[in-house]
Design an enzyme around this catalytic site. Structure first.
Site, PDB file in Angstrom:
ATOM      1  CB  THR A  78      -0.908   0.026   1.241  1.00 24.55           C
ATOM      2  OG1 THR A  78      -0.084  -0.124   2.399  1.00 24.55           O
ATOM      3  CG2 THR A  78      -1.948  -1.083   1.192  1.00 24.55           C
ATOM      4  CB  CYS A 102      -3.765 -19.517 -47.542  1.00 25.70           C
ATOM      5  SG  CYS A 102      -2.695 -20.656 -46.645  1.00 25.70           S
ATOM      6  CB  CYS A 155       6.161 -27.427 -19.775  1.00 22.49           C
ATOM      7  SG  CYS A 155       6.814 -27.413 -21.460  1.00 22.49           S
ATOM      8  CB  CYS A 206       4.081 -24.391 -24.132  1.00 20.51           C
ATOM      9  SG  CYS A 206       4.192 -26.176 -24.138  1.00 20.51           S
ATOM     10  CG  ASP A 263     -35.741  13.687 -31.738  1.00 24.49           C
ATOM     11  OD1 ASP A 263     -34.868  14.156 -32.473  1.00 24.49           O
ATOM     12  OD2 ASP A 263     -36.358  12.630 -31.976  1.00 24.49           O
ATOM     13  CG  ASP A 285     -33.725  11.347 -29.417  1.00 21.71           C
ATOM     14  OD1 ASP A 285     -33.042  12.130 -30.080  1.00 21.71           O
ATOM     15  OD2 ASP A 285     -34.843  10.938 -29.778  1.00 21.71           O
TER      16      ASP A 285
END
Length: 1427
Positions: free
Chosen positions: A18, A388, A575, A578, A1044, A1232
């Site tokens: 803190t 691709c 693990c 990775c 409006d 609105d």
């Protein structure tokens, strides 16, 4: 040689800190642990970076140590990073006999010293230190007997070259390593060998199956290194004999190929000249301060670097170096090679290059300088066989890792790859072969002449003067590389934009400026994103350019806003390897700034540049590594604004209090009746006090179970306990918080009164039992339950009303499309493939297909197709808008009849719909509730009552001791057996408690909620739903009512106003024309077509007619002549805001149909009455100014704002509020809703959209504008009633308190405590009865209103109406223009407007501009050319 003599660093996240004291505690405690060399705790980043000895600690033990201190420590990456160490040689002067044991123990205790080897025979000590923690000078200060050994090294050889070698002390070794199959193998070897003491750097290449190692031969041998690699499981052979490094450089490949002789010669020739340069690098991949110290310590060990400053915030490093010994490219690679090898470094600029050598020598050296500079050449390779984007990514991934490749860009469409490379390190043939090895056919382009680019900034060019032609030839073919390398991005807040033409104006003008590459302006967010060349133009200049166009522009400091943030769920990780694989692969990609993967939660947090890479690309990259990746599903609801928890809490409090309060009230009423009966007996029959007491005590409830404890008091006590502590629990908490902040609110007064009443009653009950009193004491156990019941009920009802607001956001969010269809097009715009993706995965620049009836998932531009689009969502206008190629479309609007292909321009949080959601959210959360008058009053009331109560206590104690007879006379139940002192204290206490009880703020608390409950109930019966007390209180203060137009003042649907027959009735009758037109339009989806069909309900017999329906242009195009009369009547209709449509049957003009959105019949009356109530009435609409003016003149409104966006409606409401006016907004559409939420009172028409109804404070169930008047009228009546209630409550308090305090005792006016309770109940009842008078409210009828108003009403002439376009027509003046320029501009604008009016009247133009991108344009009537 001890291979395990290494040092590691780990970063642990620490939650629960803190302040700085926590930081200091952790640093002191952990820093004292044996084996911890250094610890740095950051409060801002909530982490601790620790350098430690892995023999004594593991990351887990350090984590536990922090955990044990009471903080939450989390280890995100349990894999520690090796820390660079440095070896220092120290010698002792020959005359001294040093205390070796003392030296060894002193140094080993020093933080940052990892090892010390002492050789007493040679009088030397070899100390291994961590340079980021301690340096050689500090060690010499600790042990003054020792000095740095430089002489011994110098004695080895006299030649300068050898001196260089020895000084560097580093040897380079190349080894062949067999058996490596993947990147996991390379990182294992690098990790293991890199930790060995004496190994400075290691780089393992999987492609070449070799390891390049730089080591210090006095600390480790070649055999040792070879053994360690074999111990990991890979056979290793020495490929090249070790050789000393000349410059200590890391860039081994470059040193191998660079012609060293020349530079060496120059080096020897100019030892007296220094050539200091500074270079700035951008470094991506730094996560914390540990990375900073890692880079700083690694580079500061290099001889040719004089200083380095690394900034984590700016992701940059400023390096001062000797330009005659090293190039920036070598430094760049040196940083990239620093463990863990995750840093991506780009050179931005060299800012100074100071050479002290004479100019002649620099001219002589310049050709050599050029040769040794890192050159960049470009080659184009033709690639066949790519199918691709995955192919593109795999080629780019492999080739970009090849030595010498700077960048690679592959175009799938053209089948070409452009590679920037360093000719010293690789060649086009090598690159071609590498691509072929991947399984693609590659050939070098015939036109390839290597393009050469110098990688240095222009500030170095003066050095190249002699090779001027060479320089020119090299610099010409740079192309657009400049853009990708040197562009920066800035964000500018733009104000004053009203529609899409403003956006186009800014984008068009900025793109013309030199140095600006791209501009993207978001209208709703009021933000411009500009990519520019910082060498040519700076952001303040860009902001100035926007200001010159007449808009407000301020630079936004927080540039991170443009960074995309992505949260992914990654499945299939097993693990830490990775995690490392994903993080390292992602951070190598251009456009990804930061990536953090957590194995425990399976989540990845990624920051990226949306202009370079997008979420889909990132997911593809992760999936190509063999893992599954998906988006973290965001909660699409607005649950954070829900009040369910508070509603539950208050309902529970109310029911608990009510359950116990009913019996208490029964007991109290019974006792009041009995006491009254006794009083009459006493009065009529002159009974003595003793007889009275006897009769009283013989009653059932007054019977004593134990001496001093009656049944009445026991029951009251038992019923009071649960209410006091369960029902009142929340009040105690709130009162505590209020007192903590030195304020006193309603809660404090409630708690004070109930607690003192309860505590006092309990104490006198216990005292009476102790004294075995005959007379039952008077207790106040009935006070807490009654008070809590009323208050809890008020709070519960208040929260129920508040909870309704959150539903508006849920509705808005549900408008967003959840999926998008992304299509792939080839170079000829032929569709190759399409896929459905989550809307969060749409990237800027994607091509999206929107089918008829589909929602637009993002904001974008139409690139192909024609359609009508329902944009009522944004503009609130009923008419759908025509869209064609180049038009802008908005997320959430609905495509009606044609299929469109759009290119995404704003995605995610930048879309218009997201901005509306944000506006509503902000309006709902930021609108501060009006502090209830009761709370304000109790702020003063509480302290006042407490003071009066205490004063009463003290005054009566003093009076009692001075004159006891008074107390004796007036104390009810005075018993002579009690001592005088006790009698006085008890009497004084009773008087002060009576004050507190009678002043209980029960009636104050009831004054508002009861009136509000009755008021809202009466409103509901009259078709006006008012959500809670706040809008009801606020409506009477309203000074401005904003209407409006569409759907509020008008019906919101186009209807046929007039049909004019242009031929004689004997040729073709009116009915026949209508039948023909109705049949022709019966299949039309156009709203005007639907209006005509509805009007012409008749059908036709089977006959053939050639029918043309459309505007002037359509008729002229079909060869029909329009005479002046017809043209005049069309113009007249258009002036009134109607759409005029011509009808031709069999090539003869025979009819004119005028269509318009009609005004509601009661609108004019409602506006008139509001004005007569002293309110200002304003019309605000997204429609064009012509229509707005026409409608305003019909209903009598004089102030109109036309062509206004939702965000501008909000801004206009805010502007009126800032002028000190309270604003009521009346609307019906989604567009609105932000303004309804922002206004002091939002009033929604019941036939409007759900979102508008949810956002409003008041809902009119009937579609009747007179209810607006009624709601304001009801509010005024309710507030008047609340004020009357307060008067009741206060008068009773002002009279009751002095009586309770005993002021009127001398004249015989005494208030017994039970009378206090009765008076309190009476005040509450009077307040409730007063509120019930509101039930008599009757809403005035249409006839009543009309009778009063008809005589004074009348339509306004157009000249009386002021129409402003956008939020304000004054904000568009340029601040920079002089008087003459303004006059010229004004006259030009006037001529243009005349021309445009003329055009809209005569409609001769053949192609209409697209005005429908965001707002309906002025010439809407011309868009019906082919219905």
């Amino acid at each position: 040689m001890d291979p395990s003599m290494s040092v590691n660093s780990v970063t642990i996240c620490v939650e629960g800190m803190t302040c700085s004291s926590c930081v200091w505690t952790i640093e002191q405690h952990i820093g004292k642990l044996n084996g911890v060399h250094h610890i740095k705790v950051s409060l801002e980043e909530k982490n601790a970076a620790i350098i430690y000895d892995p023999k004594l600690h593991t990351p887990q033990t350090l984590q536990e140590a922090i955990d044990d201190m009471g903080f939450d420590a989390v280890l995100h990456n349990p894999k520690p990073l090796p820390v660079l160490t440095e070896t220092v040689f120290l010698t002792v002067a020959a005359s001294l006999v040093p205390p070796w044991d003392h030296i060894q123990s002193t140094l080993l205790k020093t933080k940052g010293v990892t090892d010390i080897k002492i050789s007493p025979q040679q009088r030397t000590a070899v100390v291994t230190i961590i340079p980021s923690v301690v340096n050689a000078d500090q060690i010499i200060e600790l042990v003054p007997d020792l000095s740095l050994d430089t002489g011994t090294l110098e004695k080895k050889s006299g030649t300068c070259e050898d001196y260089n070698m020895a000084q560097a002390g580093e040897v380079m070794l190349k080894m062949k390593v067999e058996g490596m199959t993947c990147h996991s193998c390379t990182s294992t070897i690098e990790g293991k060998i890199g930790k060995l003491q004496g190994v400075q750097r290691i780089k393992v290449s999987l492609d070449n199956q070799e390891a390049t190692i730089i080591y210090q031969p006095h600390l480790i041998t070649v055999e040792e290194i070879k053994k360690q690699i074999e111990a990991v499981g890979f056979p290793a052979f020495i490929k090249k004999q070790p050789k000393y490094l000349k410059l200590g450089a890391i860039d081994i490949e470059r040193l191998k190929n660079t012609p060293v002789k020349s530079s060496e010669g120059s080096h020897q020739r100019s030892p007296s000249y220094t050539n200091n340069s500074t270079v700035i690098f951008n470094i991506d991949g730094m996560h914390c301060k540990s990375c900073v110290s890692n880079i700083e310590s690694a580079l500061s060990t290099l001889q040719y670097v004089s200083s380095i400053v690394v900034s984590l915030e700016n992701r940059s490093a400023i390096v001062k170096y000797n330009a005659s010994l090293v190039t920036p490219e070598t430094l760049r690679k040196a940083i990239e090679d620093i463990s863990p090898g995750q840093y991506r470094v780009t050179s931005t600029s060299e800012i100074e290059s100071t050479s002290n050598s004479p100019s002649s020598s620099s001219l002589q050296k310049s050709p050599l300088n050029i040769v040794s500079q890192p050159l960049t050449q470009e080659v184009v390779i033709n690639i066949d066989g790519m199918t691709c984007n995955s192919c593109v990514q795999s080629i780019e991934g492999v080739i970009s890792k090849k030595p010498g490749v700077k960048s690679i860009r592959i175009s799938l469409a053209n089948g070409k790859g452009t590679v920037e490379y360093d000719p010293l390190l690789t060649s086009p043939e090598t690159l071609k072969e590498a691509i072929e090895d991947l399984g693609f056919d590659a050939s070098l382009s015939d036109t390839n002449e290597p393009l050469v680019v110098i990688a240095h900034s222009p500030s170095e060019m003066p050095l190249l003067t002699s090779a001027n032609e060479f320089h020119t030839k090299m610099m010409t073919p740079v192309h657009d590389k400049e853009e990708t390398k040197t562009s920066s991005k800035c964000y500018i807040q733009v104000t004053g934009m009203t529609c899409a033409s403003c956006v186009a104006n800014i984008e068009r003008n900025l793109r013309r400026e030199e140095g600006i590459y791209s501009v993207l302006v978001a209208l709703m967010a009021g933000k411009a994103e500009v990519r520019y060349n910082p060498a040519v133009i700076q952001p303040p200049m860009i902001a100035e350019l926007i200001r010159e166009l007449g808009f407000g522009a301020t630079l936004m400091e927080n540039t991170d806003e443009g960074d995309g943030v992505l949260e992914l769920v990654v499945r299939g990780m097993t693990c830490a390897s990775c995690v490392h694989k994903i993080e390292s692969t992602l951070t190598k990609h251009r456009g990804i700034f930061y990536c953090s993967v957590a194995l425990a939660t399976n989540k990845a947090h990624i920051k990226y540049d949306p202009e370079i890479i997008g979420p889909r690309d990132i997911i593809h990259i992760i999936e190509s590594l063999g893992f599954e990746a998906s988006l973290v599903k965001k909660d699409r609801s607005a649950s954070h604004l829900d009040h369910k928890r508070e509603i539950r809490q208050w309902r529970r409090a109310f029911l608990v209090s009510l359950f116990f309060c009913i019996p208490v009230m029964g007991l109290m009423i019974y006792m009041m009746v009995i006491d009254h009966h006794l009083a009459t007996l006493h009065h009529n029959q002159n009974m003595s006090q003793e007889e009275m007491i006897n009769i009283h005590s013989s009653m059932f409830l007054e019977r004593q179970i134990l001496p001093g404890l009656s049944i009445m008091n026991l029951l009251s006590f038992l019923l009071c306990i649960p209410v006091q502590f369960f029902g009142g629990w929340h009040f105690y908490i709130q009162a505590y918080k209020a007192l903590k902040h030195k304020t006193a609110n309603m809660d404090v007064l409630i708690v004070l009164a109930t607690t003192i009443a309860f505590a006092y009653s309990l104490v006198i009950l216990l005292v009476a039992m102790y004294e075995r009193a005959k007379v039952n004491p008077v207790t106040f156990f009935d006070t807490p339950p009654m008070l809590f019941v009323f208050i809890a009920l008020g709070r519960w009802l208040e929260h129920v009303a508040k909870g309704k607001t959150s539903e508006a956001l849920a509705k808005l969010i549900s408008l967003q499309a959840t999926e998008a269809t992304i299509v792939t097009l080839d170079s000829d715009n032929i569709l190759l493939s399409e896929e459905q993706v989550d809307v969060e995965l749409v990237q800027r620049g994607d091509i999206i297909k929107v089918v008829p009836g589909g929602k637009f998932p993002v904001d974008g531009r139409v690139i192909e197709g024609h359609s009508m689009v329902d944009e009522s969502l944004i503009t609130g206008e009923a008419m759908p808008v025509a869209k064609k190629s180049g038009s802008t479309v908005i997320a959430g609007s609905i495509n009606q009849n044609g299929s469109l292909l759009i290119c995404a321009t704003h995605v995610g949080a930048d879309t218009t719909l997201s901005q509306i959601v944000k506006l509503v959210e902000e309006a709902q959360t930021s609108k501060a509730p009006i502090q209830q008058f009761a709370d304000k009053l109790s702020g003063y009331f509480v302290p006042f009552i407490v003071i009066v109560s205490v004063a009463t206590l003290l005054v009566w104690i003093i009076i009692g001791f001075v004159n006891f007879e008074i107390v004796e006379t007036y104390f009810p139940g005075y018993n002579r057996s009690i001592s005088r002192t006790e009698t006085i204290i008890r009497f004084a206490f009773q008087a002060s408690i009576t004050v507190l009880c009678i002043a209980c703020p029960c009636s104050l608390g009831l004054a508002t909620p009861t009136a509000v409950m009755v008021g809202t109930g009466v409103g509901a019966q009259n078709g006006i739903l008012i959500k809670g007390g706040e809008p009801l209180e606020m409506a009477h203060k309203v000074k401005v009512v904003v209407f409006d137009k569409t759907g509020t003042i008008t019906h919101g649907t186009p209807v046929v106003n007039q049909v004019k027959v242009l031929v004689e009735s004997n040729r073709i009758s009116r009915n026949k024309i209508l039948a023909i037109v109705g049949t022709a339009e019966s299949n039309s989806e156009h709203p005007l077509g639907a209006a005509i069909t509805k009007y012409c309900k008749q059908g036709l017999n089977a006959q053939h007619y050639k029918v043309l329906i459309g505007n002037r242009e359509w008729m002229i195009r079909n060869g029909l002549v329009i005479n002046n009369d017809v043209d005049g009547s069309m113009t007249e209709h258009e002036r009134k805001g109607r759409t005029a449509v011509l009808v031709a049957v069999d090539d003869e003009l025979c009819g004119l149909i005028a269509i318009a959105d009609t005004v509601k019949p009661e609108a004019e009356l409602a506006v008139h009455i509001l004005k007569s109530m002293g309110l200002e009435v304003v019309l605000m609409t997204g429609d064009n100014s012509k229509t707005a003016r026409s409608i305003a003149s019909q209903v009598g409104i004089t102030k109109v704002f036309a062509e206004v966006l939702p965000s501008h409606k909000v801004a206009k409401v805010k502007q009126l509020q800032e002028e000190g006016k309270r604003v009521a907004m009346v609307g019906d559409g989604i567009n609105d809703s932000p303004a309804l939420a922002m206004a002091n009172v939002g009033i929604a028409i019941g036939t409007g959209t759900d979102v508008a109804i949810e956002a409003a404070d008041v809902v009119l169930i009937r579609n009747d504008l007179l209810d607006v008047v009624a709601s304001i009228d009801l509010s005024r009546k309710t507030v008047k009633r609340i004020r009357i209630n307060f008067v009741f409550a206060l008068i009773y308090n002002l009279i009751g308190i002095p009586i309770a305090a005993g002021v009127f005792m001398p004249i015989g006016l005494v208030l017994q405590p039970w009378m206090g309770s009765a008076a309190m109940a009476a005040s509450s009842v009077s307040v409730v009865l007063s509120s019930l008078f509101l039930k008599l409210y009757r809403k005035p009828t249409y006839e009543n209103y009309e009778l009063h108003a008809r005589s004074q009403m009348g339509q306004k002439s157009p000249s009386e109406i002021s129409v402003h376009v956008g939020i304000d027509d004054t904000s568009r003046n340029s601040p920079k223009l002089g008087l003459l320029d303004r006059i010229v501009n004004y006259s030009r604008a006037s001529i243009n407007s005349l021309l445009s009016d003329k055009r809209s009247l005569n409609s001769v133009g053949t192609s209409e501009p697209d005005k429908h991108s965001l707002l309906v344009g002025d010439c809407r009537e011309d868009d019906d050319s082919a219905l």
